[in-house]
Write an enzyme that holds these catalytic residues in place. Structure first.
Site, PDB file in Angstrom:
ATOM      1  N   TRP A  26      -3.162 -32.204  20.336  1.00  0.00           N
ATOM      2  CA  TRP A  26      -4.447 -32.679  20.856  1.00  0.00           C
ATOM      3  C   TRP A  26      -4.896 -33.954  20.156  1.00  0.00           C
ATOM      4  O   TRP A  26      -4.776 -34.068  18.934  1.00  0.00           O
ATOM      5  CB  TRP A  26      -5.498 -31.585  20.629  1.00  0.00           C
ATOM      6  CG  TRP A  26      -6.915 -32.003  20.863  1.00  0.00           C
ATOM      7  CD1 TRP A  26      -7.748 -32.623  19.962  1.00  0.00           C
ATOM      8  CD2 TRP A  26      -7.682 -31.841  22.064  1.00  0.00           C
ATOM      9  NE1 TRP A  26      -8.980 -32.833  20.535  1.00  0.00           N
ATOM     10  CE2 TRP A  26      -8.971 -32.365  21.818  1.00  0.00           C
ATOM     11  CE3 TRP A  26      -7.405 -31.284  23.315  1.00  0.00           C
ATOM     12  CZ2 TRP A  26      -9.982 -32.359  22.783  1.00  0.00           C
ATOM     13  CZ3 TRP A  26      -8.417 -31.280  24.273  1.00  0.00           C
ATOM     14  CH2 TRP A  26      -9.684 -31.809  24.018  1.00  0.00           C
ATOM     15  N   ASP A  29     -11.523 -38.133  19.434  1.00  0.00           N
ATOM     16  CA  ASP A  29     -12.181 -39.351  18.923  1.00  0.00           C
ATOM     17  C   ASP A  29     -11.292 -40.209  18.018  1.00  0.00           C
ATOM     18  O   ASP A  29     -10.646 -39.675  17.109  1.00  0.00           O
ATOM     19  CB  ASP A  29     -13.379 -38.995  18.036  1.00  0.00           C
ATOM     20  CG  ASP A  29     -14.331 -38.015  18.654  1.00  0.00           C
ATOM     21  OD1 ASP A  29     -14.118 -37.596  19.792  1.00  0.00           O
ATOM     22  OD2 ASP A  29     -15.294 -37.667  17.957  1.00  0.00           O
ATOM     23  N   GLN A  45      -9.132 -37.680  15.742  1.00  0.00           N
ATOM     24  CA  GLN A  45      -9.324 -36.235  15.770  1.00  0.00           C
ATOM     25  C   GLN A  45      -8.086 -35.593  16.383  1.00  0.00           C
ATOM     26  O   GLN A  45      -7.690 -35.948  17.508  1.00  0.00           O
ATOM     27  CB  GLN A  45     -10.550 -35.875  16.615  1.00  0.00           C
ATOM     28  CG  GLN A  45     -11.873 -36.181  15.940  1.00  0.00           C
ATOM     29  CD  GLN A  45     -12.175 -35.194  14.825  1.00  0.00           C
ATOM     30  OE1 GLN A  45     -12.631 -34.087  15.072  1.00  0.00           O
ATOM     31  NE2 GLN A  45     -11.929 -35.612  13.588  1.00  0.00           N
ATOM     32  N   TRP A  53      -8.285 -28.362  21.678  1.00  0.00           N
ATOM     33  CA  TRP A  53      -9.195 -28.642  20.563  1.00  0.00           C
ATOM     34  C   TRP A  53      -9.173 -27.480  19.561  1.00  0.00           C
ATOM     35  O   TRP A  53      -9.175 -26.311  19.968  1.00  0.00           O
ATOM     36  CB  TRP A  53     -10.610 -28.831  21.122  1.00  0.00           C
ATOM     37  CG  TRP A  53     -11.594 -29.375  20.141  1.00  0.00           C
ATOM     38  CD1 TRP A  53     -11.924 -30.684  19.953  1.00  0.00           C
ATOM     39  CD2 TRP A  53     -12.393 -28.625  19.217  1.00  0.00           C
ATOM     40  NE1 TRP A  53     -12.872 -30.797  18.970  1.00  0.00           N
ATOM     41  CE2 TRP A  53     -13.176 -29.547  18.494  1.00  0.00           C
ATOM     42  CE3 TRP A  53     -12.516 -27.276  18.907  1.00  0.00           C
ATOM     43  CZ2 TRP A  53     -14.082 -29.163  17.508  1.00  0.00           C
ATOM     44  CZ3 TRP A  53     -13.417 -26.888  17.917  1.00  0.00           C
ATOM     45  CH2 TRP A  53     -14.193 -27.830  17.231  1.00  0.00           C
ATOM     46  N   PHE A  85     -14.210 -33.372  10.803  1.00  0.00           N
ATOM     47  CA  PHE A  85     -14.714 -33.986  12.032  1.00  0.00           C
ATOM     48  C   PHE A  85     -14.705 -35.519  11.890  1.00  0.00           C
ATOM     49  O   PHE A  85     -14.220 -36.063  10.913  1.00  0.00           O
ATOM     50  CB  PHE A  85     -16.127 -33.459  12.329  1.00  0.00           C
ATOM     51  CG  PHE A  85     -16.150 -32.204  13.179  1.00  0.00           C
ATOM     52  CD1 PHE A  85     -15.068 -31.348  13.253  1.00  0.00           C
ATOM     53  CD2 PHE A  85     -17.295 -31.877  13.913  1.00  0.00           C
ATOM     54  CE1 PHE A  85     -15.109 -30.195  14.046  1.00  0.00           C
ATOM     55  CE2 PHE A  85     -17.345 -30.727  14.706  1.00  0.00           C
ATOM     56  CZ  PHE A  85     -16.259 -29.889  14.778  1.00  0.00           C
ATOM     57  N   SER A  86     -15.313 -36.174  12.872  1.00  0.00           N
ATOM     58  CA  SER A  86     -15.206 -37.634  12.966  1.00  0.00           C
ATOM     59  C   SER A  86     -15.899 -38.355  11.813  1.00  0.00           C
ATOM     60  O   SER A  86     -16.807 -37.827  11.181  1.00  0.00           O
ATOM     61  CB  SER A  86     -15.779 -38.105  14.301  1.00  0.00           C
ATOM     62  OG  SER A  86     -14.867 -37.750  15.308  1.00  0.00           O
ATOM     63  N   ARG A 153     -23.648 -35.257  12.095  1.00  0.00           N
ATOM     64  CA  ARG A 153     -22.222 -35.605  12.015  1.00  0.00           C
ATOM     65  C   ARG A 153     -21.884 -37.039  12.427  1.00  0.00           C
ATOM     66  O   ARG A 153     -22.696 -37.748  12.970  1.00  0.00           O
ATOM     67  CB  ARG A 153     -21.405 -34.642  12.866  1.00  0.00           C
ATOM     68  CG  ARG A 153     -21.740 -34.576  14.336  1.00  0.00           C
ATOM     69  CD  ARG A 153     -20.782 -33.571  15.001  1.00  0.00           C
ATOM     70  NE  ARG A 153     -21.035 -33.415  16.417  1.00  0.00           N
ATOM     71  CZ  ARG A 153     -21.858 -32.532  16.951  1.00  0.00           C
ATOM     72  NH1 ARG A 153     -22.560 -31.721  16.174  1.00  0.00           N
ATOM     73  NH2 ARG A 153     -22.010 -32.455  18.256  1.00  0.00           N
ATOM     74  N   ASP A 154     -20.623 -37.377  12.190  1.00  0.00           N
ATOM     75  CA  ASP A 154     -19.971 -38.605  12.635  1.00  0.00           C
ATOM     76  C   ASP A 154     -20.492 -39.863  11.916  1.00  0.00           C
ATOM     77  O   ASP A 154     -20.946 -40.823  12.546  1.00  0.00           O
ATOM     78  CB  ASP A 154     -20.103 -38.774  14.162  1.00  0.00           C
ATOM     79  CG  ASP A 154     -19.677 -37.530  14.926  1.00  0.00           C
ATOM     80  OD1 ASP A 154     -18.862 -36.755  14.380  1.00  0.00           O
ATOM     81  OD2 ASP A 154     -20.155 -37.310  16.052  1.00  0.00           O
ATOM     82  N   GLU A 206     -23.798 -38.102  19.734  1.00  0.00           N
ATOM     83  CA  GLU A 206     -22.649 -38.047  18.827  1.00  0.00           C
ATOM     84  C   GLU A 206     -22.180 -39.470  18.520  1.00  0.00           C
ATOM     85  O   GLU A 206     -22.493 -40.415  19.242  1.00  0.00           O
ATOM     86  CB  GLU A 206     -21.493 -37.268  19.476  1.00  0.00           C
ATOM     87  CG  GLU A 206     -21.866 -35.835  19.834  1.00  0.00           C
ATOM     88  CD  GLU A 206     -20.680 -35.004  20.343  1.00  0.00           C
ATOM     89  OE1 GLU A 206     -20.459 -33.918  19.797  1.00  0.00           O
ATOM     90  OE2 GLU A 206     -19.984 -35.440  21.278  1.00  0.00           O
TER      91      GLU A 206
HETATM   92  C1  FRU Z   1     -17.161 -36.075  19.690  1.00  0.00           C
HETATM   93  C2  FRU Z   1     -17.157 -34.931  18.697  1.00  0.00           C
HETATM   94  C3  FRU Z   1     -17.809 -35.337  17.395  1.00  0.00           C
HETATM   95  C4  FRU Z   1     -17.151 -34.456  16.396  1.00  0.00           C
HETATM   96  C5  FRU Z   1     -15.757 -34.332  16.936  1.00  0.00           C
HETATM   97  C6  FRU Z   1     -15.111 -32.996  16.693  1.00  0.00           C
HETATM   98  O1  FRU Z   1     -16.103 -36.007  20.584  1.00  0.00           O
HETATM   99  O2  FRU Z   1     -17.780 -33.796  19.261  1.00  0.00           O
HETATM  100  O3  FRU Z   1     -19.225 -35.248  17.402  1.00  0.00           O
HETATM  101  O4  FRU Z   1     -17.165 -34.996  15.108  1.00  0.00           O
HETATM  102  O5  FRU Z   1     -15.834 -34.569  18.320  1.00  0.00           O
HETATM  103  O6  FRU Z   1     -13.792 -32.999  17.173  1.00  0.00           O
END
Ligand code: FRU
Length: 501
Positions: A26, A29, A45, A53, A85-86, A153-154, A206
């Protein structure tokens, strides 16, 4: 349904030529985009254990030209406690975090760690590399930013020279806000301000990013752009990215106009720019996917494709500037050009172009448009696969995938997506078609649509047409982006068939 042989052949044919897709598993991001020592790094990701996922970790690929990619091993792996995560990567040239020894330069990743046990807290964490991004160590002092939230996040971090500190944009997903934080050392973060809610607020927010961007005429000081991905509310149905242009004073971002869409197709999400302070203009790429249906794409063993890298600028008068995006594509050697037509008026007529490649760049210039509709239809054998068109009546440009020529993705995905484009007298279209994706850039990147589509059989012809009136096809050129991949454009003589539509 495809036959067993056709399905096996399609799996190969859907692999992109000038876009990055992982060999296995998979992908979603882009993460940690950074240019360093002559290489562009693309972390992303990934699930190291499968093509859906889960187990989110950072995969890694590198490229010298943003077109051909070498996939490396997993850079930062999930463990039993934490998913990765991202986030972003910076080059810590001044060793502000103290991770580098004498003579070394540290790359520092700032990502969201997600607790797998108990409450799924999302906190901002660090990892660093002192071998140019090959291997990574997690910082033992993690997390560096924890507000006891499960929707935080991110982080995307950049160096803000005027205030001599790092600035982070990070999503407060449920609140539909972007929080800005500042830090001298990447380890202690001070809250600066919050942006939002505003623009599209139907879905969670996000992957925000704040960055400086120049006006295309280069006459004015850099502007600032805030990009935010939204889970719902995009006109193509589902997720997409919105942006605001404005000013940043080192603490607060002030938008000077309303939200606009980055891309009008269904498949451009979670973009981020390359961290490369000296580089103008900024470049980004996005995931050509959407959490609404990515798990249903018909590939086997691998899933997910990145967009082209795109150079960014803004155009337009003060107060109504717009983003323009131009894809990074191979230079145009004459020998790779496979189609070049002389200008011609099309009036209720169509022209066939032999398009026998998995990957092409097609540039069409339309002028003197009085036709009610015009466009280009890609066909495989007897089936229409994909239509790119302009409808005068509806005042829109659209991309439509045809049920007879494509494998469906999910059950409720709309097959036709459109963007408003009222009554142009002339238009330029740059179409990048690569195996399972199409990116349409209208008028030098003023309006963009990105879509994934999965043709049932190899595309062999494109019909360019104008109906309900006339339009001048002022130029039509195509370049083969897969010169070594079978079967190639130009493997048949360039033939032009004129036909009444
Ligand atoms: C966006 C997201 C981010 C997160 C990541 C997890 O596609 O949902 O907010 O960090 O994917 O895979």
């Amino acid at each position: 349904m495809l036959s067993v042989d056709a399905a096996a052949e399609a799996q190969q044919r859907w692999r992109p030529v000038v876009h990055f897709a992982p060999a296995r598993n998979w992908l979603s991001d882009p993460n940690g985009l950074v240019a360093h020592d002559g290489l562009y790094h693309l972390f992303f990701q990934c699930n190291p254990g499968g093509d859906q996922w889960g187990n989110m970790s950072w995969g890694h690929a590198v490229s010298a030209d943003l077109l051909s990619w070498k996939e490396l091993g997993i850079a930062i792996a999930a463990d039993t406690d934490t998913m990765i995560f991202s986030g972003s990567v910076v080059v810590d040239t001044n060793n502000t975090a103290g991770f580098a020894g004498p003579g070394e330069t540290a790359l520092v990743a700032i990502y969201t760690g997600v607790n797998r046990m108990g409450p799924r807290l999302q906190t901002q964490q660090l990892a660093y590399s002192i071998d140019g991004g090959r291997t990574w160590r997690r910082y033992p002092g993690n997390p560096v930013l924890d507000i006891a939230s499960t929707a935080f996040r991110d982080p995307k971090v950049f160096w803000h020279a005027p205030s001599a500190r790092w600035v982070m944009a990070v999503a407060m997903a449920e609140a539909r806000q972007v929080a800005l934080y500042g830090s001298a050392d990447l380890k202690r973060w001070e809250h600066l301000s919050d942006f939002g809610p505003c623009g599209a607020t139907q879905g969670i927010w996000e992957c925000p990013e704040l960055f400086a961007i120049r006006h295309a005429d280069h006459a004015r000081a850099p502007l600032w752009m805030m990009k935010i991905d939204v889970f719902e509310g995009h006109p193509a149905g589902g997720s997409g990215a919105q942006y605001f242009i404005g000013d940043f004073d080192g603490r607060v971002f002030h938008a000077s106009h309303d939200a606009r869409w980055v891309d009008h197709g269904a498949c451009f999400y979670a973009s981020q720019t390359w961290y490369a302070p000296a580089m103008q203009p900024p470049r980004w790429l996005g995931w050509m996917g959407s959490h609404h249906d990515a798990r249903h794409t018909p590939t086997v063993g691998w899933r997910g494709v990145m967009s082209t890298a795109r150079e960014l600028a803004v155009r337009g008068p003060v107060g109504s500037e717009r983003l323009v995006q131009r894809p990074v594509l191979p230079p145009h050697p004459a020998h790779a050009r496979c189609i070049a037509l002389a200008p011609q008026m099309l009036e209720d007529a169509r022209i066939g172009l032999p398009v026998r490649s998995r990957a092409i760049e097609l540039v069409l210039e339309w002028a003197e448009i009085s036709a009610a509709d015009l466009g280009v239809t890609f066909r495989a054998g007897q089936s229409d696969v994909l239509k790119i068109g302009y409808s005068r009546g509806r005042g829109e440009v659209f991309v439509e995938q045809m049920p007879e020529g494509t494998v469906a993705v999910g059950t409720n995905r709309e097959r036709r997506h459109a963007m408003p484009y009222p009554q142009p007298a002339a238009m330029q279209w740059l179409i990048v078609l690569d195996a399972c994706s199409v990116e349409l850039f209208v008028d030098d990147g003023e309006a963009v649509m990105t879509e994934l589509f999965f043709p049932c059989a190899p595309i062999d012809v494109a019909w360019v047409h104008a109906g309900g009136g006339a339009a001048l096809l002022a130029s039509c050129n195509a370049w083969n982006l897969a010169p070594h991949g079978p079967p190639a454009i130009g493997s048949v003589p360039i033939g032009v068939h004129d036909e009444k539509a």
